[in-house]
Motif scaffolding. Structure first.
Motif, short mmCIF file in Angstrom:
data_model
loop_
_atom_site.label_atom_id
_atom_site.label_comp_id
_atom_site.label_asym_id
_atom_site.label_seq_id
_atom_site.Cartn_x
_atom_site.Cartn_y
_atom_site.Cartn_z
N GLN A 3 0.81 -1.20 0.00
CA GLN A 3 0.00 0.00 0.00
C GLN A 3 0.85 1.26 0.00
O GLN A 3 0.33 2.36 0.00
CB GLN A 3 -0.91 0.01 1.22
CG GLN A 3 -1.89 -1.14 1.22
CD GLN A 3 -2.73 -1.14 2.49
OE1 GLN A 3 -2.63 -0.27 3.32
NE2 GLN A 3 -3.57 -2.13 2.61
N PHE A 4 2.14 1.13 -0.01
CA PHE A 4 3.02 2.28 0.08
C PHE A 4 4.08 2.18 -1.00
O PHE A 4 4.68 1.13 -1.19
CB PHE A 4 3.68 2.30 1.46
CG PHE A 4 4.34 3.61 1.77
CD1 PHE A 4 3.58 4.69 2.16
CD2 PHE A 4 5.69 3.76 1.65
CE1 PHE A 4 4.17 5.90 2.45
CE2 PHE A 4 6.30 4.96 1.93
CZ PHE A 4 5.53 6.04 2.33
N PRO A 5 4.33 3.27 -1.76
CA PRO A 5 5.33 3.20 -2.82
C PRO A 5 6.72 2.90 -2.28
O PRO A 5 7.09 3.36 -1.21
CB PRO A 5 5.29 4.61 -3.44
CG PRO A 5 4.31 5.40 -2.70
CD PRO A 5 3.72 4.57 -1.61
N SER A 6 7.50 2.13 -3.04
CA SER A 6 8.84 1.75 -2.59
C SER A 6 9.85 2.88 -2.81
O SER A 6 10.87 2.92 -2.15
CB SER A 6 9.30 0.49 -3.31
OG SER A 6 9.28 0.71 -4.71
N GLU A 7 9.60 3.79 -3.73
CA GLU A 7 10.49 4.92 -4.00
C GLU A 7 9.78 6.22 -3.60
O GLU A 7 8.56 6.30 -3.64
CB GLU A 7 10.81 4.97 -5.50
CG GLU A 7 11.57 3.77 -6.00
CD GLU A 7 12.96 3.68 -5.41
OE1 GLU A 7 13.62 4.73 -5.25
OE2 GLU A 7 13.39 2.56 -5.07
N PRO A 8 10.55 7.27 -3.23
CA PRO A 8 9.92 8.55 -2.91
C PRO A 8 9.05 9.03 -4.08
O PRO A 8 9.46 8.95 -5.23
CB PRO A 8 11.10 9.49 -2.68
CG PRO A 8 12.23 8.60 -2.30
CD PRO A 8 12.00 7.32 -3.06
N GLN A 9 7.86 9.49 -3.76
CA GLN A 9 6.92 9.95 -4.77
C GLN A 9 6.69 11.45 -4.62
O GLN A 9 6.11 11.89 -3.63
CB GLN A 9 5.58 9.23 -4.61
CG GLN A 9 5.64 7.74 -4.81
CD GLN A 9 5.86 7.39 -6.26
OE1 GLN A 9 5.18 7.89 -7.14
NE2 GLN A 9 6.82 6.53 -6.52
#
Length: 111
Positions: A3-9
């Motif tokens: 549910q959370f992106p692996s790279e900064p967005q």
């Protein structure tokens, strides 16, 4: 966490995560926030663990307004749902009520 992106967005209307994109659009349209291109969600080192949160890519002036969070999304002791307050009116301290509230919110999912 899926549910959370692996790279900064970066915070943009066209962010790859549609939920983050909606939040960024809302901040610009309703909060009057500026400089969102410098705001991102990501993981941060905290001791031996990683925590998720919002970061900024530059120094921020004392009175600069970059991010807003709707009051309905605030979490803290005494902010739990009425349902949790009623169910725990006897025998639970404020930290326990908050923990139950967070668990209930997590169970609800993303929608």
């Amino acid at each position: 966490d899926a549910q959370f992106p692996s790279e900064p967005q970066p915070c943009m209307r066209n962010a790859s995560d549609p939920r983050w994109a909606r939040f960024c659009a809302w901040m610009a349209d309703w909060c009057g926030a500026s400089g969102q291109e410098d705001v991102f969600i990501g993981e941060f080192a905290k001791g031996d663990s990683k925590v998720r949160g919002i970061g900024v890519r530059r120094d921020v002036a004392r009175d600069e307004f970059l991010v807003c969070v709707p009051r309905t999304c605030w979490l803290g002791e005494g902010m739990e749902s009425r349902r949790i307050q009623e169910l725990t009116s006897q025998g639970c301290d404020s930290e326990a009520r908050l923990a139950l509230h967070l668990a209930e919110e997590k169970r609800k999912g993303l929608d």
